[in-house]
Design a protein around this motif. Sequence first.
Motif, PDB file in Angstrom:
ATOM      1  N   THR A 451     -71.092 -76.947  67.200  1.00 33.57           N
ATOM      2  CA  THR A 451     -69.920 -77.775  66.894  1.00 33.57           C
ATOM      3  C   THR A 451     -70.154 -79.176  67.426  1.00 33.57           C
ATOM      4  O   THR A 451     -70.911 -79.369  68.387  1.00 33.57           O
ATOM      5  CB  THR A 451     -68.650 -77.189  67.532  1.00 33.57           C
ATOM      6  N   PRO A 452     -69.514 -80.187  66.821  1.00 38.46           N
ATOM      7  CA  PRO A 452     -69.664 -81.560  67.319  1.00 38.46           C
ATOM      8  C   PRO A 452     -69.215 -81.644  68.779  1.00 38.46           C
ATOM      9  O   PRO A 452     -68.318 -80.916  69.215  1.00 38.46           O
ATOM     10  CB  PRO A 452     -68.742 -82.368  66.409  1.00 38.46           C
ATOM     11  N   VAL A 453     -69.821 -82.561  69.531  1.00 38.43           N
ATOM     12  CA  VAL A 453     -69.527 -82.662  70.963  1.00 38.43           C
ATOM     13  C   VAL A 453     -68.612 -83.834  71.285  1.00 38.43           C
ATOM     14  O   VAL A 453     -68.186 -83.983  72.429  1.00 38.43           O
ATOM     15  CB  VAL A 453     -70.834 -82.778  71.780  1.00 38.43           C
ATOM     16  N   ASN A 493     -64.387 -83.372  63.118  1.00 35.38           N
ATOM     17  CA  ASN A 493     -65.217 -83.103  64.291  1.00 35.38           C
ATOM     18  C   ASN A 493     -64.971 -81.745  64.937  1.00 35.38           C
ATOM     19  O   ASN A 493     -65.561 -81.422  65.953  1.00 35.38           O
ATOM     20  CB  ASN A 493     -65.035 -84.217  65.345  1.00 35.38           C
ATOM     21  N   ASP A 494     -64.060 -80.948  64.352  1.00 37.80           N
ATOM     22  CA  ASP A 494     -63.872 -79.614  64.918  1.00 37.80           C
ATOM     23  C   ASP A 494     -64.531 -78.534  64.068  1.00 37.80           C
ATOM     24  O   ASP A 494     -64.337 -77.351  64.277  1.00 37.80           O
ATOM     25  CB  ASP A 494     -62.374 -79.321  65.066  1.00 37.80           C
ATOM     26  N   ARG A 495     -65.294 -78.968  63.087  1.00 41.98           N
ATOM     27  CA  ARG A 495     -65.951 -77.986  62.209  1.00 41.98           C
ATOM     28  C   ARG A 495     -67.169 -77.365  62.872  1.00 41.98           C
ATOM     29  O   ARG A 495     -67.919 -78.030  63.588  1.00 41.98           O
ATOM     30  CB  ARG A 495     -66.374 -78.647  60.900  1.00 41.98           C
ATOM     31  N   ALA A 496     -67.369 -76.081  62.590  1.00 44.64           N
ATOM     32  CA  ALA A 496     -68.542 -75.375  63.108  1.00 44.64           C
ATOM     33  C   ALA A 496     -69.653 -75.400  62.058  1.00 44.64           C
ATOM     34  O   ALA A 496     -69.399 -75.259  60.857  1.00 44.64           O
ATOM     35  CB  ALA A 496     -68.173 -73.936  63.452  1.00 44.64           C
ATOM     36  N   ILE A 514     -69.420 -74.170  57.916  1.00 43.58           N
ATOM     37  CA  ILE A 514     -68.811 -72.855  57.733  1.00 43.58           C
ATOM     38  C   ILE A 514     -67.509 -72.940  56.946  1.00 43.58           C
ATOM     39  O   ILE A 514     -67.195 -72.068  56.126  1.00 43.58           O
ATOM     40  CB  ILE A 514     -68.575 -72.185  59.101  1.00 43.58           C
ATOM     41  N   GLU A 515     -66.718 -74.000  57.131  1.00 43.57           N
ATOM     42  CA  GLU A 515     -65.423 -74.129  56.446  1.00 43.57           C
ATOM     43  C   GLU A 515     -65.582 -74.486  54.982  1.00 43.57           C
ATOM     44  O   GLU A 515     -64.982 -73.857  54.091  1.00 43.57           O
ATOM     45  CB  GLU A 515     -64.568 -75.188  57.146  1.00 43.57           C
ATOM     46  N   SER A 516     -66.431 -75.494  54.692  1.00 37.44           N
ATOM     47  CA  SER A 516     -66.543 -75.959  53.307  1.00 37.44           C
ATOM     48  C   SER A 516     -67.646 -75.260  52.525  1.00 37.44           C
ATOM     49  O   SER A 516     -67.652 -75.282  51.293  1.00 37.44           O
ATOM     50  CB  SER A 516     -66.809 -77.470  53.289  1.00 37.44           C
ATOM     51  N   GLY A 517     -68.603 -74.667  53.232  1.00 34.07           N
ATOM     52  CA  GLY A 517     -69.735 -74.038  52.566  1.00 34.07           C
ATOM     53  C   GLY A 517     -70.831 -75.006  52.177  1.00 34.07           C
ATOM     54  O   GLY A 517     -71.853 -74.604  51.603  1.00 34.07           O
TER      55      GLY A 517
END
Length: 528
Positions: A451-453, A493-496, A514-517
């Motif tokens: 994940t973004p830091v 920035n909360d996307r894995a 993972i969210e958008s594919g």
Amino acid sequence: MAKTINEDVRVVVGIDFGTTFSTYAYAHKENKNDIFVNDDWPFYGRYKTPTALLYDEQLKLLEWGFPALAGRQRKKKNLHWIELFKLCLIKSIKRPTLPPGLSFKTAISDYLRKLGDSIKETLESRWPGLKFFRQVLLVLTVPAEYDNNTIAIMRECALNAGLIKTKESPYLIFTTEPEAASIHCMRSLKEYELKIGDSFMVVDCGGGTVDLSTKILLKGEKLKEAIEQNGEECGGSFVDKEFLKFLGKKVGRLAVEMVSKKHYGDLQYMIQEFCQFVKIPFTGKSEGFKSYELDLEQICPVIKQYVINEYKEKMEEDSWVVTIEFNDVRSMFDPVIEKILKLIQNQFGEDCSAMILVGGFSESKYLQSRIKNEFGARMNNKIYVPPQPMVAIVKGAVKFGLNQEVIADRILKWTYGSTDIRTDLGNNVFSRMIKKGTRVSVDEKVSRVYTPVSKDQMKMGFDLYTTNRDNADFCNDPHVNLLGKFSINVPDNDRAILYSLCFGTEIQATATDIESGEKYETTFELDI
């Protein structure tokens, strides 16, 4: 790349680019059992042509293969005969000397270009209208000890040679020489009385390297790796180097060095005479051996001007004839064979059921007898040399290209990892993803979620490093090498992000939102 050849591919070509000799073979995917090894080489009707080049003074390529050696003693000056340049890819040995201004990458590319021209001409004559860059899959064999960077160099040279249109082309894949030989020999295993679950070792004795691969026979004509492949620089060309050491004792080491430097073509002509009349016929049995008289005035007259002092006096006394006796020849073979025997010993597993010798150097009767004497009892005399062992690799390469599922798994030679924290500034902490020695199925994946830091981070960087150790502390450690890097956009920035490595004939690295594919994919050479 997928495990099976894609629908566009009609023909698979195996390329055995060897240290001393090279060749290619091909088959149509509709007739997989009909594998043809090219034997249409100038001057000779055998299955290989020398890995040799001839350049003029301006380094313009004049000849390649057999024609490059046919005129070794031409009177024209400033010609450059180039051989053994494949050894330049191996960092652990002294690189062969090339003319100033000629890089080993250029030499390899030039040779592959000419070999490619022959391939294209042959395929066009067999299947007119065949689209080479879209309907032909090339399988290039490499020694077992090549690392990722070396394989990447070979891909670069193939691109420069016009064998592929882009460096990432899926129409070029790699397999190791012993793995290809294992695939070729698989159908002979019943003849060798091997059954499902038995393991066998393939000893590929080439001109430059000797490579070992131990496989286990599975159901459905598949193979899995028993232990990690291994190899060393102790092929047949190193017997030639021992011959030059012997010659140096007769005429002086300086004389040999000067001829090598200033008259390379003459030196190689003499080596070929040695190979034809001494090395190849040598059986290791004193009975029937006849001393060979090497007439330097006839074979290599240019050497005389460099022979001085007591060496000159002795050679004049002997009329410039060097007599090669039985023990002399054996002393040329033995240092090389001892390395091969040690290599085999280190490869042995407890349950190895058979050994198969392939490659051009495996045709040496003396090498065969030494291996059988050393390991015959341990192997219950199941040590075999298949018919035409010099083409086992190139035929196996074709079979692999036709059915990549034949290899069920491999044992990784390297540890793979990435940097621990992925920001634009980043750091050098090494984060291991998979350890060397791990058994991976073909197309098996290993993954990790990142994940973004930081809140304002718009991109995430991904990279891939290798090390020959089980782990590493930092990515800039001396034993750690970068394979490549890429980045993807992260609008939230909360996307894995799922980072995955897939181990096929190449490593496919994938970063997936993972969210958008959304995916980003790239490939790296798999050091197999």
